[in-house]
Design a protein around this motif. Sequence first.
Motif, short mmCIF file in Angstrom:
data_model
loop_
_atom_site.label_atom_id
_atom_site.label_comp_id
_atom_site.label_asym_id
_atom_site.label_seq_id
_atom_site.Cartn_x
_atom_site.Cartn_y
_atom_site.Cartn_z
N LYS A 86 -0.29 3.03 -4.98
CA LYS A 86 0.73 2.04 -5.31
C LYS A 86 0.12 0.64 -5.37
O LYS A 86 0.74 -0.29 -5.87
CB LYS A 86 1.85 2.08 -4.27
N TYR A 87 -1.09 0.54 -4.85
CA TYR A 87 -1.79 -0.75 -4.84
C TYR A 87 -2.00 -1.23 -6.28
O TYR A 87 -2.48 -0.49 -7.13
CB TYR A 87 -3.14 -0.57 -4.14
N GLN A 88 -1.68 -2.52 -6.55
CA GLN A 88 -1.73 -3.05 -7.91
C GLN A 88 -2.73 -4.18 -8.11
O GLN A 88 -2.67 -4.89 -9.10
CB GLN A 88 -0.32 -3.54 -8.31
N GLY A 89 -3.64 -4.37 -7.17
CA GLY A 89 -4.62 -5.44 -7.32
C GLY A 89 -5.62 -5.16 -8.42
O GLY A 89 -5.79 -4.03 -8.88
N LYS A 90 -6.31 -6.22 -8.86
CA LYS A 90 -7.32 -6.07 -9.91
C LYS A 90 -8.49 -5.22 -9.44
O LYS A 90 -9.24 -4.68 -10.27
CB LYS A 90 -7.82 -7.45 -10.34
N ASP A 91 -8.66 -5.12 -8.15
CA ASP A 91 -9.75 -4.32 -7.59
C ASP A 91 -9.28 -2.92 -7.19
O ASP A 91 -9.80 -2.32 -6.26
CB ASP A 91 -10.37 -5.03 -6.39
N SER A 92 -8.31 -2.40 -7.93
CA SER A 92 -7.72 -1.11 -7.57
C SER A 92 -8.74 0.04 -7.61
O SER A 92 -8.64 0.99 -6.83
CB SER A 92 -6.53 -0.78 -8.48
N LEU A 93 -9.72 -0.02 -8.52
CA LEU A 93 -10.74 1.04 -8.57
C LEU A 93 -11.54 1.06 -7.26
O LEU A 93 -11.83 2.13 -6.72
CB LEU A 93 -11.67 0.84 -9.76
N LYS A 94 -11.88 -0.13 -6.77
CA LYS A 94 -12.63 -0.21 -5.51
C LYS A 94 -11.79 0.37 -4.36
O LYS A 94 -12.30 1.12 -3.52
CB LYS A 94 -13.00 -1.67 -5.22
N VAL A 95 -10.51 0.04 -4.34
CA VAL A 95 -9.62 0.54 -3.29
C VAL A 95 -9.47 2.06 -3.39
O VAL A 95 -9.38 2.76 -2.38
CB VAL A 95 -8.25 -0.17 -3.35
#
Length: 359
Positions: A86-95
């Motif tokens: 559900k995380y929508q940050g630009k770094d979602s791939l890293k997360v």
Amino acid sequence: MQKRIFLFTLLISISLWSQDQEKVYNDTLEQLNCMLKDSCQLSFKKAVMSVENAYYNNVLDTVGFNFEIKRLTSFTKSMVKHIKLKYQGKDSLKVKKYAALFSVVTDTIPIVDKNGVMYEYIPYVYDFEDIWGLKNWDSMFVSKLLETGKGNCHSMPYLYKILAEEIGTDAHLSIAPNHIYIKHRNEIDGWYNTELTSGIFPNDAWLMASGYIHLDAITNKMYMEALSDKQSIAMCIIDLAQGYNKVFPDNDGEFVMKACQVALQYYPHYINGRILQAETKKKVFEKEVKKDFDVFTKEVYEDDFLRLQFLEIQHEYVSIHESGYRRMPEEMYMDWLNSLKEERKKYENKKITNPDKSN
């Protein structure tokens, strides 16, 4: 006569074996120092593997080690493709990579093979035997974790960081009293803790709840800092020196002091390194006293050289204490770890756990 020849040959063999292992240790220290000086490629996996290989006198199954890491890396990469956040940050791939790493180390995962057969991937678990390697130093090793599926707060974060490196992301080791955990950062939540021995994301309040993190220790960057890759290699150098002490318990302190000097150059507030350095100076001092005076008497303090050594050692121990270090007894350490399970709701970082992700 034949018996004496056999014993003489055995003693020579043991001596040569010892000399060979001394060389392995010196070569390993040079390899790690080379990484720190940027003369060699920095690789946490190679650092960890070389430290464990030195302890085993160059007979660690490095092929098997690399095979297991490759297998886990492949599995982690496949997990990244299937995890939904559900995380929508630009770094979602890293997360996503962080989430996959966490699952591979701590979660039971159902898997369906190409023939449609379902089975379970079994995660690594905490080994309550010899948690600090006091009986067997290799209880701290990643190779032992890979072989048995059981590890501790040393081997599990090390494996996690190795896998992070292999899948092309970051993972920062962090120190608490007698403990190592992982710190991550994302653009929405900032820094957060990942605790592998209990499989949750504790807030900083849990770390402080131990009662052994003095405010001075935080101010002096002893605990709770996100460590750089070079600081992590410096930790490996102290691991190397501690292993050397186990293999050569009656050593003269020269190798250990050299290792401490290299490690503390890049990680000057690493408490394990500072303590090992002080303990080694104390051991060398006690040997000098025993050789010249047998016991510590007034005459020892009247010897200018020994008096200066004694005062230097005293100063180091005082400095370590003033920096905020307090040793946590094993029983209290285990109670502290168990508090995560018993009071999970109290210490869980709710921004990072279930409300924010779904697999």
